[in-house]
Motif scaffolding. Sequence first.
Motif, PDB file in Angstrom:
ATOM      1  N   ILE A 107       0.844  -1.199   0.000  1.00  0.00           N
ATOM      2  CA  ILE A 107       0.000   0.000   0.000  1.00  0.00           C
ATOM      3  C   ILE A 107       0.877   1.246   0.000  1.00  0.00           C
ATOM      4  O   ILE A 107       0.623   2.204  -0.752  1.00  0.00           O
ATOM      5  N   GLU A 108       1.917   1.234   0.822  1.00  0.00           N
ATOM      6  CA  GLU A 108       2.820   2.393   0.855  1.00  0.00           C
ATOM      7  C   GLU A 108       3.539   2.554  -0.489  1.00  0.00           C
ATOM      8  O   GLU A 108       3.716   3.690  -0.963  1.00  0.00           O
ATOM      9  N   ALA A 109       3.925   1.443  -1.110  1.00  0.00           N
ATOM     10  CA  ALA A 109       4.545   1.520  -2.441  1.00  0.00           C
ATOM     11  C   ALA A 109       3.541   2.075  -3.448  1.00  0.00           C
ATOM     12  O   ALA A 109       3.910   2.850  -4.348  1.00  0.00           O
ATOM     13  N   GLY A 110       2.272   1.721  -3.280  1.00  0.00           N
ATOM     14  CA  GLY A 110       1.229   2.256  -4.151  1.00  0.00           C
ATOM     15  C   GLY A 110       1.051   3.751  -3.952  1.00  0.00           C
ATOM     16  O   GLY A 110       0.848   4.494  -4.918  1.00  0.00           O
ATOM     17  N   GLU A 111       1.117   4.200  -2.691  1.00  0.00           N
ATOM     18  CA  GLU A 111       1.010   5.638  -2.420  1.00  0.00           C
ATOM     19  C   GLU A 111       2.172   6.386  -3.069  1.00  0.00           C
ATOM     20  O   GLU A 111       1.988   7.489  -3.603  1.00  0.00           O
ATOM     21  N   LEU A 112       3.338   5.784  -3.037  1.00  0.00           N
ATOM     22  CA  LEU A 112       4.500   6.384  -3.704  1.00  0.00           C
ATOM     23  C   LEU A 112       4.255   6.451  -5.214  1.00  0.00           C
ATOM     24  O   LEU A 112       4.473   7.480  -5.847  1.00  0.00           O
ATOM     25  N   GLU A 153       8.334  11.456   1.990  1.00  0.00           N
ATOM     26  CA  GLU A 153       7.462  10.847   2.996  1.00  0.00           C
ATOM     27  C   GLU A 153       7.083   9.421   2.620  1.00  0.00           C
ATOM     28  O   GLU A 153       7.100   8.513   3.451  1.00  0.00           O
ATOM     29  N   GLU A 154       6.726   9.210   1.361  1.00  0.00           N
ATOM     30  CA  GLU A 154       6.304   7.867   0.947  1.00  0.00           C
ATOM     31  C   GLU A 154       7.476   6.894   0.925  1.00  0.00           C
ATOM     32  O   GLU A 154       7.315   5.718   1.256  1.00  0.00           O
ATOM     33  N   LEU A 155       8.653   7.378   0.533  1.00  0.00           N
ATOM     34  CA  LEU A 155       9.842   6.514   0.604  1.00  0.00           C
ATOM     35  C   LEU A 155      10.098   6.089   2.046  1.00  0.00           C
ATOM     36  O   LEU A 155      10.445   4.924   2.311  1.00  0.00           O
ATOM     37  N   ALA A 156       9.936   7.018   2.966  1.00  0.00           N
ATOM     38  CA  ALA A 156      10.119   6.693   4.381  1.00  0.00           C
ATOM     39  C   ALA A 156       9.080   5.671   4.833  1.00  0.00           C
ATOM     40  O   ALA A 156       9.391   4.750   5.597  1.00  0.00           O
ATOM     41  N   ASP A 157       7.837   5.813   4.358  1.00  0.00           N
ATOM     42  CA  ASP A 157       6.799   4.831   4.712  1.00  0.00           C
ATOM     43  C   ASP A 157       7.148   3.442   4.170  1.00  0.00           C
ATOM     44  O   ASP A 157       6.948   2.429   4.854  1.00  0.00           O
ATOM     45  N   VAL A 158       7.651   3.387   2.949  1.00  0.00           N
ATOM     46  CA  VAL A 158       8.051   2.105   2.358  1.00  0.00           C
ATOM     47  C   VAL A 158       9.206   1.504   3.163  1.00  0.00           C
ATOM     48  O   VAL A 158       9.210   0.305   3.460  1.00  0.00           O
TER      49      VAL A 158
HETATM   50 MG   LIG Z   1       2.199   6.602   3.004  1.00  0.00          MG
END
Ligand SMILES: [Mg+2]
Length: 110
Positions: free
Chosen positions: A36-41, A60-65
């Motif tokens: 999901i985080e990769a999808g957000e990225l 931010e999304e890289l950090a989430d991944v």
């Molecule tokens: Mg995210």
Amino acid sequence: MDSELNILTQSVLKFRDDRNWAQYHNLKDLAVCLNIEAGELLELFLWKNSEEVNKAKLKEELADVFYATLLLAHESGIDLSLALTEKLKSNEIKYPIEKSYGKREKYDEI
Ligand SMILES: [Mg+2]
């Protein structure tokens, strides 16, 4: 001796454990979270060229991944540093420089 990766993993685990979230962190849900985080990225790039992507949101999304990757590696008992080292060695065999230099084809097409 603690590596930077181990220190980051300990910070992620503290963040999680301070919130009593470990109960939700089974391997399946962590894999779902990672994707999901990769999808957000990936969504950041939708309908845009690379220059138009918001770098702050990308960060931010890289950090989430990365967060989800560290948790999944920890919970599955995988040494991420070792896994990456082994994968790079495997890819060196799949993609020898003399065959793959400057080429974008997959290993079974070079
Ligand atoms: Mg995210």
